[in-house]
Design a protein around this motif. Structure first.
Motif, PDB file in Angstrom:
ATOM      1  N   SER B  98     -18.430 -71.344 -19.416  1.00 21.65           N
ATOM      2  CA  SER B  98     -17.302 -70.921 -20.271  1.00 21.65           C
ATOM      3  C   SER B  98     -17.511 -69.493 -20.759  1.00 21.65           C
ATOM      4  O   SER B  98     -16.579 -68.710 -20.822  1.00 21.65           O
ATOM      5  N   LEU B  99     -18.774 -69.128 -21.026  1.00 19.15           N
ATOM      6  CA  LEU B  99     -19.080 -67.755 -21.450  1.00 19.15           C
ATOM      7  C   LEU B  99     -18.773 -66.772 -20.326  1.00 19.15           C
ATOM      8  O   LEU B  99     -18.218 -65.683 -20.558  1.00 19.15           O
ATOM      9  N   LEU B 100     -19.113 -67.185 -19.122  1.00 13.99           N
ATOM     10  CA  LEU B 100     -18.847 -66.339 -17.949  1.00 13.99           C
ATOM     11  C   LEU B 100     -17.351 -66.162 -17.761  1.00 13.99           C
ATOM     12  O   LEU B 100     -16.861 -65.074 -17.442  1.00 13.99           O
ATOM     13  N   LYS B 101     -16.614 -67.254 -17.978  1.00 16.81           N
ATOM     14  CA  LYS B 101     -15.168 -67.207 -17.826  1.00 16.81           C
ATOM     15  C   LYS B 101     -14.558 -66.267 -18.862  1.00 16.81           C
ATOM     16  O   LYS B 101     -13.664 -65.487 -18.562  1.00 16.81           O
ATOM     17  N   MET B 164      -8.653 -52.823 -10.776  1.00 12.55           N
ATOM     18  CA  MET B 164      -9.729 -53.630 -11.367  1.00 12.55           C
ATOM     19  C   MET B 164     -10.288 -54.580 -10.317  1.00 12.55           C
ATOM     20  O   MET B 164      -9.538 -55.178  -9.559  1.00 12.55           O
ATOM     21  N   ASN B 165     -11.609 -54.697 -10.299  1.00 14.13           N
ATOM     22  CA  ASN B 165     -12.267 -55.609  -9.372  1.00 14.13           C
ATOM     23  C   ASN B 165     -13.358 -56.339 -10.140  1.00 14.13           C
ATOM     24  O   ASN B 165     -14.354 -55.737 -10.536  1.00 14.13           O
ATOM     25  N   GLY B 166     -13.146 -57.624 -10.378  1.00 13.89           N
ATOM     26  CA  GLY B 166     -14.112 -58.354 -11.215  1.00 13.89           C
ATOM     27  C   GLY B 166     -13.969 -57.879 -12.650  1.00 13.89           C
ATOM     28  O   GLY B 166     -12.873 -57.856 -13.209  1.00 13.89           O
ATOM     29  N   THR B 167     -15.076 -57.433 -13.220  1.00 11.66           N
ATOM     30  CA  THR B 167     -15.010 -56.902 -14.580  1.00 11.66           C
ATOM     31  C   THR B 167     -15.213 -55.392 -14.573  1.00 11.66           C
ATOM     32  O   THR B 167     -15.668 -54.805 -15.554  1.00 11.66           O
ATOM     33  N   LYS B 168     -14.919 -54.771 -13.446  1.00 10.69           N
ATOM     34  CA  LYS B 168     -15.124 -53.329 -13.318  1.00 10.69           C
ATOM     35  C   LYS B 168     -13.800 -52.638 -13.083  1.00 10.69           C
ATOM     36  O   LYS B 168     -12.971 -53.106 -12.301  1.00 10.69           O
ATOM     37  N   LEU B 169     -13.628 -51.505 -13.778  1.00 11.76           N
ATOM     38  CA  LEU B 169     -12.422 -50.689 -13.590  1.00 11.76           C
ATOM     39  C   LEU B 169     -12.804 -49.527 -12.677  1.00 11.76           C
ATOM     40  O   LEU B 169     -13.700 -48.746 -12.986  1.00 11.76           O
ATOM     41  N   HIS B 170     -12.132 -49.459 -11.543  1.00  6.52           N
ATOM     42  CA  HIS B 170     -12.426 -48.403 -10.563  1.00  6.52           C
ATOM     43  C   HIS B 170     -11.397 -47.295 -10.692  1.00  6.52           C
ATOM     44  O   HIS B 170     -10.202 -47.564 -10.762  1.00  6.52           O
ATOM     45  N   LEU B 301     -37.673 -41.424 -22.283  1.00  7.94           N
ATOM     46  CA  LEU B 301     -36.823 -41.427 -21.095  1.00  7.94           C
ATOM     47  C   LEU B 301     -36.343 -42.865 -20.885  1.00  7.94           C
ATOM     48  O   LEU B 301     -37.146 -43.772 -20.762  1.00  7.94           O
ATOM     49  N   CYS B 302     -35.018 -43.043 -20.889  1.00  3.84           N
ATOM     50  CA  CYS B 302     -34.484 -44.403 -20.752  1.00  3.84           C
ATOM     51  C   CYS B 302     -33.823 -44.586 -19.394  1.00  3.84           C
ATOM     52  O   CYS B 302     -33.089 -43.726 -18.943  1.00  3.84           O
ATOM     53  N   CYS B 303     -34.096 -45.705 -18.798  1.00  2.00           N
ATOM     54  CA  CYS B 303     -33.447 -46.045 -17.536  1.00  2.00           C
ATOM     55  C   CYS B 303     -32.744 -47.384 -17.756  1.00  2.00           C
ATOM     56  O   CYS B 303     -33.390 -48.416 -17.848  1.00  2.00           O
ATOM     57  N   THR B 304     -31.439 -47.335 -17.887  1.00  2.00           N
ATOM     58  CA  THR B 304     -30.692 -48.550 -18.238  1.00  2.00           C
ATOM     59  C   THR B 304     -29.842 -49.011 -17.065  1.00  2.00           C
ATOM     60  O   THR B 304     -29.237 -48.202 -16.371  1.00  2.00           O
ATOM     61  N   ARG B 305     -29.807 -50.307 -16.895  1.00  2.00           N
ATOM     62  CA  ARG B 305     -28.957 -50.883 -15.843  1.00  2.00           C
ATOM     63  C   ARG B 305     -28.131 -51.997 -16.448  1.00  2.00           C
ATOM     64  O   ARG B 305     -28.546 -52.633 -17.414  1.00  2.00           O
ATOM     65  N   GLN B 306     -26.978 -52.213 -15.816  1.00  2.00           N
ATOM     66  CA  GLN B 306     -26.103 -53.269 -16.315  1.00  2.00           C
ATOM     67  C   GLN B 306     -26.286 -54.502 -15.459  1.00  2.00           C
ATOM     68  O   GLN B 306     -26.427 -54.416 -14.235  1.00  2.00           O
ATOM     69  N   LEU B 307     -26.238 -55.646 -16.127  1.00  2.00           N
ATOM     70  CA  LEU B 307     -26.399 -56.907 -15.406  1.00  2.00           C
ATOM     71  C   LEU B 307     -25.081 -57.275 -14.734  1.00  2.00           C
ATOM     72  O   LEU B 307     -24.022 -57.151 -15.358  1.00  2.00           O
ATOM     73  N   PHE B 308     -25.147 -57.655 -13.505  1.00  2.00           N
ATOM     74  CA  PHE B 308     -23.914 -58.078 -12.856  1.00  2.00           C
ATOM     75  C   PHE B 308     -24.185 -59.284 -11.977  1.00  2.00           C
ATOM     76  O   PHE B 308     -25.311 -59.505 -11.529  1.00  2.00           O
ATOM     77  N   VAL B 309     -23.113 -60.049 -11.754  1.00  2.00           N
ATOM     78  CA  VAL B 309     -23.211 -61.254 -10.945  1.00  2.00           C
ATOM     79  C   VAL B 309     -22.243 -61.115  -9.783  1.00  2.00           C
ATOM     80  O   VAL B 309     -21.121 -60.665  -9.971  1.00  2.00           O
ATOM     81  N   LEU B 310     -22.674 -61.451  -8.631  1.00  2.00           N
ATOM     82  CA  LEU B 310     -21.804 -61.454  -7.444  1.00  2.00           C
ATOM     83  C   LEU B 310     -21.120 -60.105  -7.200  1.00  2.00           C
ATOM     84  O   LEU B 310     -19.941 -60.040  -6.914  1.00  2.00           O
ATOM     85  N   GLU B 311     -21.799 -59.044  -7.371  1.00  2.00           N
ATOM     86  CA  GLU B 311     -21.395 -57.671  -7.002  1.00  2.00           C
ATOM     87  C   GLU B 311     -20.354 -57.034  -7.904  1.00  2.00           C
ATOM     88  O   GLU B 311     -20.451 -55.878  -8.267  1.00  2.00           O
ATOM     89  N   PRO B 316     -21.584 -57.768 -20.206  1.00  2.00           N
ATOM     90  CA  PRO B 316     -21.912 -56.827 -21.290  1.00  2.00           C
ATOM     91  C   PRO B 316     -23.373 -56.904 -21.694  1.00  2.00           C
ATOM     92  O   PRO B 316     -23.708 -56.917 -22.874  1.00  2.00           O
ATOM     93  N   VAL B 317     -24.233 -57.004 -20.698  1.00  2.00           N
ATOM     94  CA  VAL B 317     -25.674 -57.091 -20.970  1.00  2.00           C
ATOM     95  C   VAL B 317     -26.347 -55.983 -20.171  1.00  2.00           C
ATOM     96  O   VAL B 317     -26.122 -55.852 -18.975  1.00  2.00           O
TER      97      VAL B 317
END
Lengths: 85, 388
Positions: B98-101, B164-170, B301-311, B316-317
Motif C-alpha cells: 500500500s505504501l508503494l501504491k 511521466m514514467n513511473g514516478t519520474k518526470l522526464h 564529499l557526498c555521493c547520494t543516490r535515489q532508491l528505485f524499483v523496477l527502473e 522518496p528514499v
C-alpha cells in the motif's frame, strides 16, 4: 439373587449385576462396557479386567479405537475371546 | 463426524516408550483423559489425545516413568497458530504494497535531457516558479501546459517533450544549435570603444568613415549605418539605412594591474578519510555509523543516490556515503622571488586568455614594485584586437 431382582423389577442387568457388556461385530470390532481396567495390552493380546471376571481377547493387529471411562472400542483381527474368573 | 469434532478441537499424536503402559491407561481413565487410536508400534505405543489433555497426560507419563514423544499435531488450533505467525508477515507485506501504491501517485525524480546551453538549474528554477517540485501529485502536472510555457520562456528551445514514467518526470528538449535567433536589428553605427590606431578595416555593409592607419578615440564612428544615395551631380539626396557589418582591427594599449600579498592562507587536508553512510527520507538525513557531529573543520564529499524499483519507480528514499577529511588552515609567507614568479605566471595566463580571444600581443611593458608586504605588477600591453 441379583439376577432375580433384575428380572423381577425389569431393571437393566448390566447395572444390577455390574458385569461386562460386550458388543461384537464380526471378528474385527469389539466394544467392551463396564470394565474396571486393562490388565495387559499388546498388538496380539488384550486382557480387560471387570469386577468379577476378566476377558482375554487374542488376535492380530489389535488396536484400541477409543478408550473412555466407561467403554473401550477395539479393532483388529480377533481370533479368540475368553472369559477368566 | 467424530473425526471432524476431534479435528476442530485439535489433537496430538504421541509415542509412548517404556513398560507399564497399562498403568498409564489406568491413571488416564482415573483422570478422565480420553484417548483413542491406541496401537502398538516397534518403539512403543502410539496414542491420540486432545490438545487440552496433553499437559495432564504428560504429567501422568512422568508419574509412571514413561517417555513421551510428540509425533504430530493436528487440528484447527494448530492451524490458527501457523496462520498467526504468517499473519504478521502478511500484514507487513500489505503495508509495504500500500505504501508503494501511495508513492506511485507522486513524482519523486525529475530528469532533464538534451540541454547544452541551458543549465539544469535554470530549468529547475523555472519548474519551481511553475510550482512543480519533488513529491507533488501526478494529477496536478499538466505536461502539455509545461511544454508550452517552456517554449515561451526559453527561446533557445526548438522542441520539448515532458512526460511521466513511473514516478519520474522526464524533460527531453532540443536547443537551437545556432543560438538565440537574431531578431530584426535596428541599424546602428559601429563605434570605437577605445583609443587606438586602425590597422585594417574590411566593410561588408555600411559606410566606412575611417581607413587603415587612422587614429580613433572612444565614441568615434568607424562604420556608419547610413549609406548616401547620390544623384547625377554627385550630391547626396538621401540616405539608405543598413545594419553595418565590418571586420576592424584596432591597435590599442591595454592597461594591466595585479597585486599579491606576502602572507597567504593554505588549506592542508588530512590523509585520514572517514566514510559515513546515511539514509535520507525527505529532508532528514539519518546516519548509520555517525554518532555525533564533529566540531572540527573538515571537507565533506557526498555521493547520494535515489532508491528505485523496477527502473522507473523512484522512491522518496535516498542513500549515500559522506566522505569527510579534516582540514587544517595555515598561514605561509612568500619570498620575494616567489612573489615575482606568481605575478609573472598570472600575467602569462592573462596573455594566453587574450590570445585565445584572437587578440595579438605586440609589446608588453610591465613593472614590479613592492610596498610593505604587498607586491604590485602594473604596466601596459600593446595589442591588436577586433572591434566589436
Amino acid at each position: 439373587m441379583r439376577f432375580s431382582v433384575s428380572e423381577f423389577f425389569h431393571l437393566p442387568q448390566e447395572l444390577v449385576l455390574d458385569d461386562f457388556v460386550l458388543h461384537i461385530l464380526g471378528n474385527h470390532h469389539v466394544i467392551v462396557e463396564n470394565y474396571k481396567c486393562i490388565q495387559r495390552f499388546s498388538c496380539d493380546c488384550i486382557i480387560i479386567k471387570g469386577k468379577k471376571q476378566k476377558i482375554g481377547i487374542r488376535g492380530t493387529n489389535l488396536r484400541i479405537c477409543s478408550f473412555g471411562e466407561n467403554e473401550i472400542e477395539l479393532t483388529g483381527n480377533i481370533s479368540d475371546v475368553t472369559w477368566k474368573n | 463426524m467424530e473425526e471432524l469434532i476431534r479435528w476442530l478441537q485439535g489433537y496430538i499424536i504421541v509415542q509412548i516408550e517404556g513398560a507399564n503402559f497399562e498403568s498409564l491407561l489406568r491413571i488416564c481413565r482415573a483422570h478422565h483423559v480420553f484417548l483413542w487410536k491406541i496401537g502398538q508400534t516397534e518403539k512403543g505405543f502410539r496414542v491420540c489425545l486432545y490438545k487440552r489433555d496433553f499437559l495432564c497426560f504428560a504429567g501422568l507419563c512422568r508419574k509412571v516413568c514413561l517417555r513421551l514423544h510428540v509425533l504430530k499435531k493436528r487440528g484447527v488450533p494448530f492451524l490458527l497458530q501457523k496462520i498467526y505467525r504468517k499473519l504478521y508477515f502478511m500484514i507487513l507485506l500489505l503495508l509495504m504494497l500500500s505504501l508503494l501504491k501511495v508513492t506511485q501517485l507522486h513524482i519523486w525524480a525529475i530528469e532533464i535531457q538534451g540541454n547544452e546551453m541551458l543549465t539544469e538549474d535554470e530549468i529547475m528554477d523555472f519548474m519551481t516558479e511553475e510550482k512543480i517540485q519533488y513529491g507533488m501529485y501526478k494529477k496536478e502536472i499538466n505536461c502539455e501546459n509545461i511544454e508550452m510555457k517552456m517554449r515561451e520562456t526559453f527561446p533557445l528551445i526548438t522542441w520539448v517533450s515532458v512526460y511521466m514514467n513511473g514516478t519520474k518526470l522526464h524533460i527531453d528538449l532540443k536547443e537551437n544549435a545556432l543560438g538565440v535567433e537574431k531578431t530584426e536589428e535596428t541599424p546602428t553605427d559601429i563605434l570605437s570603444k577605445k583609443t587606438g590606431t586602425i590597422t585594417s578595416i574590411l566593410v561588408e555593409q555600411g559606410n566606412p568613415l575611417v581607413k587603415a592607419g587612422d587614429g580613433v578615440n572612444p565614441g568615434d564612428i568607424l562604420v556608419s549605418s547610413k549609406i548616401p544615395v547620390y544623384d547625377e551631380n554627385g550630391t547626396a539626396i538621401s540616405y539608405q539605412e543598413t545594419v553595418p557589418e565590418a571586420t576592424i582591427r584596432l591597435q590599442t594599449i591595454e592597461n594591466y594591474e595585479d597585486s599579491l600579498q606576502r602572507v597567504y592562507l593554505m588549506t592542508q587536508f588530512s590523509t585520514n578519510k572517514h566514510n559515513y553512510y546515511y539514509i535520507e527520507l525527505g529532508k532528514k538525513r539519518y546516519y548509520l555509523n555517525k554518532l555525533w557531529q564533529t566540531e572540527e573543520k573538515c571537507e565533506t564529499l557526498c555521493c547520494t543516490r535515489q532508491l528505485f524499483v523496477l527502473e522507473h519507480l523512484y522512491l522518496p528514499v535516498f542513500y549515500g556515503c559522506e566522505t569527510t577529511r579534516k582540514v587544517d588552515f595555515q598561514y605561509f609567507a612568500y619570498t620575494d622571488k616567489e612573489m615575482e614568479k606568481v605575478l609573472s605566471d598570472r600575467l602569462q595566463k592573462y596573455i594566453l586568455c587574450l590570445q585565445e580571444k584572437g587578440v595579438q600581443i605586440m609589446k608588453k611593458n610591465v613593472k614590479i614594485s613592492k610596498n610593505g608586504s604587498t607586491m604590485y605588477m602594473s604596466g601596459e600591453l600593446e595589442v591588436i584586437e577586433d572591434v566589436e
